[in-house]
Design a protein around this motif. Sequence first.
Motif, mmCIF file in Angstrom:
data_model
loop_
_atom_site.group_PDB
_atom_site.id
_atom_site.type_symbol
_atom_site.label_atom_id
_atom_site.label_comp_id
_atom_site.label_asym_id
_atom_site.label_seq_id
_atom_site.Cartn_x
_atom_site.Cartn_y
_atom_site.Cartn_z
ATOM 1 N N ALA A 56 9.340 11.632 25.630
ATOM 2 C CA ALA A 56 9.943 12.781 26.273
ATOM 3 C C ALA A 56 9.064 12.940 27.347
ATOM 4 C CB ALA A 56 9.952 13.903 25.355
ATOM 5 N N VAL A 57 9.665 13.051 28.690
ATOM 6 C CA VAL A 57 8.871 13.365 29.985
ATOM 7 C C VAL A 57 9.272 14.799 30.331
ATOM 8 C CG1 VAL A 57 8.103 12.968 32.328
ATOM 9 C CG2 VAL A 57 8.864 10.934 30.468
ATOM 10 N N PRO A 58 8.162 15.669 30.541
ATOM 11 C CA PRO A 58 8.755 17.266 30.738
ATOM 12 C C PRO A 58 9.688 17.569 31.819
ATOM 13 C CG PRO A 58 6.298 16.902 30.625
ATOM 14 C CD PRO A 58 6.730 15.632 30.687
ATOM 15 N N LEU A 59 9.800 16.510 32.831
ATOM 16 C CA LEU A 59 10.461 16.797 33.896
ATOM 17 C C LEU A 59 12.180 16.459 33.744
ATOM 18 C CD1 LEU A 59 8.274 16.307 37.038
ATOM 19 C CD2 LEU A 59 9.143 18.396 36.189
ATOM 20 N N LEU A 60 12.075 15.372 32.980
ATOM 21 C CA LEU A 60 13.548 15.017 32.678
ATOM 22 C C LEU A 60 14.150 16.151 31.721
ATOM 23 C CD1 LEU A 60 13.269 11.313 32.186
ATOM 24 C CD2 LEU A 60 14.194 12.580 34.020
ATOM 25 N N PRO A 61 15.500 16.427 32.005
ATOM 26 C CA PRO A 61 16.411 17.285 31.240
ATOM 27 C C PRO A 61 16.737 16.606 29.959
ATOM 28 C CG PRO A 61 17.740 16.375 33.069
ATOM 29 C CD PRO A 61 16.304 15.827 33.400
ATOM 30 N N LEU A 62 16.650 15.289 29.800
ATOM 31 C CA LEU A 62 17.168 14.406 28.826
ATOM 32 C C LEU A 62 16.128 13.378 28.565
ATOM 33 C CD1 LEU A 62 21.030 14.184 29.185
ATOM 34 C CD2 LEU A 62 19.775 15.235 27.121
ATOM 35 N N PRO A 63 15.854 13.005 27.153
ATOM 36 C CA PRO A 63 14.969 11.909 27.102
ATOM 37 C C PRO A 63 15.595 10.532 27.805
ATOM 38 C CG PRO A 63 15.617 12.676 24.651
ATOM 39 C CD PRO A 63 16.610 13.523 25.725
ATOM 40 N N PHE A 64 14.867 9.435 27.889
ATOM 41 C CA PHE A 64 15.517 8.404 28.779
ATOM 42 C C PHE A 64 16.469 7.701 28.156
ATOM 43 C CE2 PHE A 64 11.037 7.661 30.880
ATOM 44 C CZ PHE A 64 11.595 7.558 32.065
ATOM 45 N N ALA A 65 16.480 7.676 26.723
ATOM 46 C CA ALA A 65 17.563 6.712 26.161
ATOM 47 C C ALA A 65 18.800 7.410 26.327
ATOM 48 C CB ALA A 65 17.313 6.413 24.763
ATOM 49 N N ALA A 66 18.657 8.949 26.239
ATOM 50 C CA ALA A 66 19.980 9.711 26.146
ATOM 51 C C ALA A 66 20.423 9.693 27.751
ATOM 52 C CB ALA A 66 19.676 10.975 25.754
ATOM 53 N N LEU A 67 19.583 9.687 28.537
ATOM 54 C CA LEU A 67 20.204 9.756 29.999
ATOM 55 C C LEU A 67 20.719 8.353 30.331
ATOM 56 C CD1 LEU A 67 19.690 11.644 32.206
ATOM 57 C CD2 LEU A 67 17.649 10.601 33.002
ATOM 58 N N GLY A 68 20.139 7.376 29.759
ATOM 59 C CA GLY A 68 20.770 5.925 29.868
ATOM 60 C C GLY A 68 22.066 5.754 29.537
ATOM 61 N N ALA A 69 22.216 6.379 28.318
ATOM 62 C CA ALA A 69 23.420 6.125 27.482
ATOM 63 C C ALA A 69 24.503 7.009 28.193
ATOM 64 C CB ALA A 69 23.477 6.904 26.219
ATOM 65 N N GLY A 70 24.189 8.284 28.877
ATOM 66 C CA GLY A 70 24.916 9.267 29.733
ATOM 67 C C GLY A 70 25.492 8.257 30.895
ATOM 68 N N VAL A 71 24.333 7.887 31.644
ATOM 69 C CA VAL A 71 24.712 6.986 32.826
ATOM 70 C C VAL A 71 25.643 5.635 32.392
ATOM 71 C CG1 VAL A 71 23.910 5.522 34.596
ATOM 72 C CG2 VAL A 71 22.603 7.440 34.140
ATOM 73 N N LEU A 72 25.684 5.031 31.558
ATOM 74 C CA LEU A 72 26.398 4.056 31.158
ATOM 75 C C LEU A 72 27.706 4.542 30.893
ATOM 76 C CD1 LEU A 72 25.809 1.114 30.400
ATOM 77 C CD2 LEU A 72 25.986 1.649 27.991
ATOM 78 N N GLY A 73 27.784 5.608 30.268
ATOM 79 C CA GLY A 73 29.224 6.328 29.929
ATOM 80 C C GLY A 73 29.723 6.836 31.222
ATOM 81 N N ALA A 74 29.223 7.383 32.138
ATOM 82 C CA ALA A 74 29.830 7.748 33.535
ATOM 83 C C ALA A 74 30.182 6.709 34.112
ATOM 84 C CB ALA A 74 28.680 8.664 34.489
ATOM 85 N N LEU A 75 29.303 5.443 34.360
ATOM 86 C CA LEU A 75 29.640 4.389 34.874
ATOM 87 C C LEU A 75 30.992 3.716 34.410
ATOM 88 C CD1 LEU A 75 26.398 2.292 35.756
ATOM 89 C CD2 LEU A 75 27.927 3.394 37.454
ATOM 90 N N SER A 76 30.960 4.010 33.119
ATOM 91 C CA SER A 76 32.272 3.356 32.369
ATOM 92 C C SER A 76 33.543 3.857 32.813
ATOM 93 C CB SER A 76 32.040 3.187 30.935
ATOM 94 O OG SER A 76 33.115 3.877 30.242
ATOM 95 N N TYR A 77 33.403 5.210 33.012
ATOM 96 C CA TYR A 77 34.793 5.903 33.456
ATOM 97 C C TYR A 77 34.843 5.471 34.901
ATOM 98 C CZ TYR A 77 38.649 8.733 33.383
ATOM 99 O OH TYR A 77 40.047 9.099 33.262
ATOM 100 N N GLY A 78 33.778 5.727 35.665
ATOM 101 C CA GLY A 78 33.851 5.384 37.019
ATOM 102 C C GLY A 78 34.204 4.270 37.571
ATOM 103 N N HIS A 79 34.069 3.133 36.907
ATOM 104 C CA HIS A 79 34.493 1.972 37.032
ATOM 105 C C HIS A 79 36.234 1.973 37.156
ATOM 106 C CE1 HIS A 79 35.683 -2.206 35.993
ATOM 107 N NE2 HIS A 79 34.954 -2.656 36.880
ATOM 108 N N GLU A 80 36.703 2.697 36.177
ATOM 109 C CA GLU A 80 38.092 2.716 36.153
ATOM 110 C C GLU A 80 38.607 3.351 37.394
ATOM 111 O OE1 GLU A 80 39.982 1.158 33.978
ATOM 112 O OE2 GLU A 80 38.240 0.692 32.827
ATOM 113 N N VAL A 81 37.920 4.258 37.929
ATOM 114 C CA VAL A 81 38.602 5.036 39.062
ATOM 115 C C VAL A 81 38.242 4.306 40.193
ATOM 116 C CG1 VAL A 81 38.187 7.181 40.362
ATOM 117 C CG2 VAL A 81 38.121 7.327 37.975
ATOM 118 N N ARG A 82 37.242 3.619 40.577
ATOM 119 C CA ARG A 82 36.819 2.732 41.728
ATOM 120 C C ARG A 82 37.595 1.491 41.700
ATOM 121 N NH1 ARG A 82 31.087 2.833 44.160
ATOM 122 N NH2 ARG A 82 32.245 1.427 45.554
ATOM 123 N N HIS A 83 37.590 0.926 40.616
ATOM 124 C CA HIS A 83 38.345 -0.395 40.324
ATOM 125 C C HIS A 83 39.309 -0.347 39.273
ATOM 126 C CE1 HIS A 83 34.921 -2.051 42.933
ATOM 127 N NE2 HIS A 83 34.384 -1.297 42.474
#
Lengths: 301, 421
Positions: A56-83
């Motif tokens: 846990a890094v004080p400045l990040l709103p979420l732990p690294f792993a949670a942030l990574g999972a969130g980005v993965l999820g967002a990319l998964s949907y964004g992919h459907e929209v862009r392609h």
Amino acid sequence: MRVLAYELRRLRGLRSTWLLLAAVLLCDAAVAAVLASQAPAGPLPGPAEVRLLTAAVPLLPLPFAALGAGVLGALSYGHEVRHPGLPASQVSYTRRVRLLLGKLLVIGPVAGLLALATLLLDTLAVHLALPAGVSVAAWADPSALSGRVSEALTSAGLSGLADLPGAFAPVALVAGHGVPAALVAFVLLTVVAGWTGVLTASLTRGAAAGVLLLCALPPLLESGVALLLRQTGTPWPARAAELLPFQSGVEWAYGWVYGGDRGAAPGGAALTDPALLAAMAAPAAALLLVALLVQARRREL
Amino acid sequence: MIQITGLTKVCGKGAPPAVLDLTFDARPGLVTALLGPEGAGKSTALRLMLELERGQGVTLFDGRTYRRLRRPEREVGVLLPGPGEGAAAMAGHPGRKARSHLRMLAAVVGVPARRVDELLEQTRLAPVAGQRLRTFSPGMHRRLALAAALLGDPGTLLLDAPTEGLSPRNVEWFHSFLRSFAVAGGTVLVTTRTPQEAAQLADRVITLDRGRPVADQPVAEFCRTRLSPEVAVRGPQMARLADLLVSQGAEVRRDGGAGLAVAGIGRTEIGELAYRHGILLHELADRVVEQPAPKAALPVSSGRSGHIHAQPKPAAEPAEAEPAAPKPQDDATLPIQALPVASVATALSALAVVAPEPRAREDTAPTVAVDRLFWDGPSPGSGDREAATDLLLDDTVRLRRLTPKAAPAAAPATPDDHRSE
């Protein structure tokens, strides 16, 4: 089933997926090692252990792993929209909802596995990077073990972790009093973050906006809830704080609202409370509801 | 069979409608083309048919709307331009490989991976199946998108500007593929911007102008009314040549400073004539001149296609409304409607004479290719059926479901290689 197969193929066939996962693991391990090397001498307290293991890094709103999972999820949907894939899967409501649920079903386990992998890697990294003066209480002292772990150990005929060979020393890091519960909560948080990423991206129809919304959610939610509790006069529920010892956001909000530091005292009973689990899943559930409603109004994904 | 009834899309208050009351049928075994300039509402119409946009009107694919189809991928194949403008449109994520992209989509449709390899062969992408999409050319992207549309082996194809911005070779490949798809009994609906392409590809042409359907014609009628072959001649002694050509019964008009546009007589005949009379020529070339589209202000046709074979609508052919009275203004740069008894404007005198022996052009209704419009040989107009049979005999583009037992790697008739483009 088809949607799941599609989503798995989609996730597997993209290089960015693997790069993202690797980056999360590397960052996590590096941050954990750096934090561990700065630990003060003496016995390591339980919350500090959790903080080290989840990097846990004080400045990040979420732990690294949670942030990574969130980005993965967002990319998964964004992919459907862009392609977009075949138009047939975008037109009817049931198929769109099925696609969304398929994404959630795939991202959930992936996020869970990612969290477990980071924990494994971090345990090793922390163990290797801890300075010589720091001692882990759970290794030598059986009374510092969490209840479940000591039960398991006694049933196996051991009195404490120190009876195990030396190669098992990193296990002591995750076996402290209250630490396993907190780590399970961390895994759950990662899964919820992954789902939230998918849902925010579906609401905003874009990966970048989805990630931003995801990052903004925890501070907003926490400070909002804290303010609300303060207005109503109820003190911040101790159990919620126990559940989230690793979240920088909650601490920031806590410190801001109540003014001053506070030593978290993790307890083992936290996860058994269904209300807390519900509280954790509530944002994702609310987002899912909103996403389904918005889908009904849309013509495309 | 696609039945399109009353498609309408109004963008906002005061703004002109993007599509207004578009009604026609696309029949199996035929290629139907939606023709119109950019912004005429072709793509909007296609998206309205798929209900990807809100609008009025109903589109029935064999009696059901697209949304209500049980298995839409297996009944209707759709090729919409991907993200990116025009020729830069991508078929999928640039980081994916072609085969994994198709396999992914095959998982949605529920067809085995074998079908993917079949389609890669069919679209001639097999050698590059392991490459990432960012290395693909526009033609390869478009063929990959076509392969994705064909995954479920649909009987109907809806394509939005499939050949736009492609190289001539890819365009030709697309044309022959779509023609053979239709010949095998499929329904094909394409949009296009160029009348030449519509004439080459389609059996029916529906012309849109600013969202309004202005003409719904079989291709023969379309070619007669909207396209006319000409020969561009250039040289220093054009006045003399013009007189000679007029005496031969050709229709001549001035084209630029030292040029003539000749209609009604073949290129070879003009060359011979010039040679016999010792006239020097600098240029002698075939070309197709496009007639201006009918304007949308005319009464809008709303009849179903197929019922108008016998009776050409006057709205579709404004030029035939008054065949005996050519327009008095003699603008030499404007293409003039070719009439059986034509007014002839020579380069120098703008003298109107009656052509003594008009050629029997009305009988030679070309149906397939524009280049067959030109009188290449001594027997004019005999080539159009040949072109159709050429396409039929072309094994390389024959549909798999037409010849299910055909070897997958049928040798191409010509060793051309689309990878190079």
